[in-house]
Write a protein that holds these residues in place. Structure first.
Motif, short mmCIF file in Angstrom:
data_model
loop_
_atom_site.label_atom_id
_atom_site.label_comp_id
_atom_site.label_asym_id
_atom_site.label_seq_id
_atom_site.Cartn_x
_atom_site.Cartn_y
_atom_site.Cartn_z
N UNK A 108 -3.76 5.83 8.03
CA UNK A 108 -2.65 6.54 8.66
C UNK A 108 -1.46 6.65 7.71
N UNK A 109 -1.20 5.60 6.95
CA UNK A 109 -0.13 5.66 5.95
C UNK A 109 -0.45 6.72 4.91
N UNK B 190 -8.69 -1.32 5.87
CA UNK B 190 -7.63 -1.03 4.90
C UNK B 190 -8.08 -1.35 3.47
N UNK B 191 -8.80 -2.45 3.33
CA UNK B 191 -9.29 -2.84 2.01
C UNK B 191 -10.25 -1.79 1.46
N UNK B 192 -11.10 -1.25 2.32
CA UNK B 192 -12.02 -0.20 1.89
C UNK B 192 -11.28 1.04 1.42
N UNK B 193 -10.27 1.45 2.19
CA UNK B 193 -9.48 2.63 1.83
C UNK B 193 -8.77 2.41 0.50
N UNK B 194 -8.14 1.25 0.34
CA UNK B 194 -7.41 0.97 -0.90
C UNK B 194 -8.35 0.94 -2.10
N UNK B 195 -9.54 0.39 -1.94
CA UNK B 195 -10.49 0.33 -3.05
C UNK B 195 -10.90 1.72 -3.52
N UNK B 196 -11.10 2.64 -2.58
CA UNK B 196 -11.45 4.01 -2.94
C UNK B 196 -10.34 4.67 -3.74
N UNK B 197 -9.12 4.45 -3.31
CA UNK B 197 -7.98 5.04 -4.02
C UNK B 197 -7.84 4.41 -5.41
N UNK C 77 9.00 7.43 10.74
CA UNK C 77 8.43 6.42 9.86
C UNK C 77 7.23 5.75 10.52
N UNK C 78 6.25 5.44 9.68
CA UNK C 78 5.04 4.79 10.20
C UNK C 78 5.36 3.39 10.70
N UNK D 160 0.84 -1.20 0.00
CA UNK D 160 0.00 0.00 0.00
C UNK D 160 0.87 1.25 0.00
N UNK D 161 1.86 1.28 0.88
CA UNK D 161 2.73 2.45 0.94
C UNK D 161 3.49 2.64 -0.36
N UNK D 162 3.96 1.55 -0.95
CA UNK D 162 4.68 1.64 -2.22
C UNK D 162 3.75 2.16 -3.31
#
Length: 274
Positions: A247-248, A150-157, A238-239, A109-111
């Motif tokens: 948060x990332x 996290x999956x929800x956040x990533x899907x939106x992005x 760093x996180x 995700x961070x990458x």
């Protein structure tokens, strides 16, 4: 009476057994030392201790997992991801496997977030891989709310990135960063070249030096001293590897804004010097 004084009690036997275990298990000692260094923010030194533990006990996976966390904190995501994958594949401790998959998802995700300004397709692919890793965590721990969020956040992005990719296909001149017009990007690159190696973009220089753009440079410090201080401060900020995707994302957005503010200040200063 003398016999009573020298009688070996069960309590004494436990103490002796514990002492023998510690002496016979240098891996455990090295892990403990590495964990202490990690908590102090000395991640490179912690890695050395975890390596000692792995030399003494090559089959141990806890030091490998802790080593991966250290690389994550050093922002060496490739090293971290390799180790997380090994732990997830080799461990029979399902709780540890779940953690490794979760942190592996965070690494991808961070990458992916870092790739958004330079390669939208790569960012999309990294976020997709992150989701796959978090799903692996949920397969083991269905009630893991952080992985689900996290999956929800990533899907939106990913949806936002897909919209940008579709726009670029319709208009090849569409800039990748919707918040920064293409001409502005070109102007900034031209202005920045007055202060830097024209073959190296400013953002890449910042990344390589590990400089925190909010931290002023001390003119009395040598370059090596400043780089060392900047790297140490970046490591402290760093996180954590087990943080949440939101948060990332928030952290990367703050750092991006800070870089833009610093760059605008530098370019304005050059114009005044002219």
């Amino acid at each position: 009476m003398n016999a009573g004084k020298h009688r070996v009690t069960p309590k004494l036997l436990m103490v002796l057994a514990l002492a023998q275990t510690v002496c016979a298990n240098p891996a455990r000692v090295a892990i403990s030392q590495g964990n202490k260094l990690y908590m102090q923010g000395n991640f490179n030194e912690a890695i050395n201790k975890y390596d000692q533990a792995l030399t003494a006990s090559p089959e141990a996976l806890r030091p490998k997992f802790n080593k991966a966390n250290s690389y994550y904190r050093l922002d060496d995501l490739n090293q971290a991801m390799d180790l997380y994958r090994e732990v997830a594949a080799e461990s029979k401790d399902m709780a540890l496997v779940a953690k490794a998959k979760y942190n592996l998802g965070n690494s991808y995700f961070q990458q992916g977030i870092k790739q958004r300004d330079s390669n939208l397709q790569k960012a999309f692919d990294d976020l997709k891989t992150a989701i796959d890793s978090w799903r692996g965590t949920l397969d083991i721990e269905p009630e893991n709310k952080r992985a689900a969020k996290n999956i929800e956040v990533a899907r939106l992005i990913m949806k936002d990135i897909m919209d940008q990719l579709n726009k670029q296909q319709q208009d090849p001149n569409q800039p990748q960063d919707p918040n920064q017009p293409q001409q502005q990007q070109q102007d900034q690159q031209q202005q920045g070249s007055q202060q830097q190696d024209p073959n190296q973009p400013q953002q890449q220089q910042d990344k390589d030096s590990g400089q925190d753009p909010n931290e002023p440079r001390d003119p009395n410090q040598t370059e090596n001293q400043q780089q060392k201080q900047d790297r140490q401060e970046q490591q402290q900020q760093a996180a954590a590897p087990d943080t949440t995707a939101q948060e990332i994302l928030d952290r990367e957005q703050r750092r991006r804004k800070d870089r833009q503010v610093l760059q605008r200040g530098q370019w304005q200063k050059v114009e005044k010097d002219w």
